[in-house]
Write an enzyme that holds these catalytic residues in place. Structure first.
Site, mmCIF file in Angstrom:
data_model
loop_
_atom_site.group_PDB
_atom_site.id
_atom_site.type_symbol
_atom_site.label_atom_id
_atom_site.label_comp_id
_atom_site.label_asym_id
_atom_site.label_seq_id
_atom_site.Cartn_x
_atom_site.Cartn_y
_atom_site.Cartn_z
ATOM 1 N N GLU A 162 0.908 -1.136 0.072
ATOM 2 C CA GLU A 162 0.095 -0.098 -0.227
ATOM 3 C C GLU A 162 0.900 1.419 0.017
ATOM 4 O O GLU A 162 2.031 1.205 0.575
ATOM 5 C CB GLU A 162 -0.859 0.032 1.195
ATOM 6 N N GLU B 152 4.684 -0.739 1.417
ATOM 7 C CA GLU B 152 4.611 -0.958 -0.113
ATOM 8 C C GLU B 152 4.883 -2.351 -0.339
ATOM 9 O O GLU B 152 4.846 -2.970 -1.290
ATOM 10 C CB GLU B 152 6.031 -0.233 -0.617
#
Length: 348
Positions: free
Chosen positions: A170, A315
């Site tokens: 994310e 991430e």
């Protein structure tokens, strides 16, 4: 919400898998966590010879209305700036995807910026960020369902391309805040123990974050007698987080291996398992980060992370770092000789 048909993997193959593991030319149980991981993967794929073809990484971007309350040390423009950076190959997620051969898919589901000039970012924007949940629901029920369906469609695309292992990450400034609230509401752990520094808050910043989130939860709780069906997923969630839930549930439905990253993706996994408990059987919890509360959430899920590297980048980088361990478990099943073929006396 879309209905998913998720069943725990068929256990009938377990004795044969265990026999193959025990007959590899090694002392029994000597490869430890690799053996239990191999068992999980073989059960997911229902085979004695598992594989990890076309690994895909979904990097989901979205902004959060709660960021306006100063709960993050980073401003919201970092979300879109990083998304653009990813298109140039300059992020941590880019490096690890290149290293481990993952197909990286950048997806804008709610970034507060026009990213359409960047064609390598898939445009699935639901809105330019969620609403501020201090004052009301972060999203509507229709937006929630849209985000779930985006996750489903993304996984279907990966599956059509031959994907057998899915990784999720994310990019969304302030998304540790809804993650902390979900953790609190779903586990019953006191909110204060669920809140950490995020991207780098100091002690005063953490105190302020707690006050904002505590007031948000109190206002939400006061609404429940009037609106009993107001889901915490809708009230507090981010578009990238709900999309991740939809992706996890669809991946479990399709019997894919799901690599779960740090605090935020573990909160999404927790939410997915609240909806469909058997989804957990398809999840490999890869990394325990430094965010306060992450260990407690993993313990609640009875999840044993593969790594503890102190990462808090997000991430999906923790999951990508753990992929070689998953690969080793699969190679163990496919490439190690057994006692009979090697003409070695069993020594256990």
């Amino acid at each position: 919400m879309k209905t998913f048909h998720i069943e725990r993997p068929d256990e009938a193959l377990r004795p044969a898998i265990q026999q193959k593991i025990d007959n590899l030319n090694k002392p029994k149980n000597s490869l430890g966590r690799l053996e239990s991981l191999a068992m999980q993967i073989c059960l997911i794929q229902q085979t004695l010879s598992p594989s990890l073809s076309h690994p895909c990484h979904l990097l989901l971007g979205g902004d959060h209305g709660i960021e306006r309350e100063g709960v993050s040390v980073s401003p919201r423009e970092v979300t879109w700036q990083q998304m653009i950076n990813f298109t140039r190959g300059g992020g941590g997620v880019n490096m690890f995807c290149r290293q481990h051969g993952f197909d990286l898919k950048l997806v804008d589901v709610g970034v507060d910026y026009d990213l359409t000039p960047y064609p390598s970012i898939l445009n699935r924007k639901i809105a330019r960020g969620t609403q501020n949940f201090l004052h009301g629901p972060a999203m509507t029920e229709a937006q929630f369902n849209q985000a779930i369906n985006v996750g489903v469609d993304l996984v279907d695309t990966c599956k059509d391309e031959g994907c057998q292992v899915l990784c999720l990450g994310e990019m969304g400034i302030a998304n540790t805040s809804p993650s902390s609230i979900w953790m609190h509401l779903f586990t019953g752990i006191p909110l204060q123990k669920c809140i950490g520094a995020g991207a780098g808050l100091d002690s005063e910043g953490i105190r302020h974050k707690y006050e904002v989130l505590s007031e948000s939860v109190e206002r939400y709780s006061n609404l429940l007698p009037l609106t009993s069906n107001l889901s915490p997923l809708i009230y507090f969630g981010g578009f990238e987080m709900v999309t991740a839930i939809g992706a996890m549930l669809r991946a479990a439905e399709l019997h894919l291996i799901i690599l779960i990253d740090g605090f935020i993706m573990t909160a999404c996994a927790l939410a997915a398992c609240q909806l469909y408990p058997d989804a957990k059987h398809y999840m490999v919890f890869t990394h325990q980060g430094d965010e306060s509360g992450h260990k407690a959430m993993l313990d609640y899920l009875h999840a044993e992370p593969l790594l503890q590297l102190g990462l808090r980048l997000g991430e999906g980088t923790g999951a990508l770092c753990a992929f070689p361990i998953v690969d080793s478990a699969v190679r163990m099943m496919n490439e190690m000789n057994n006692f009979d073929n090697a003409n070695i006396t069993r020594y256990f």
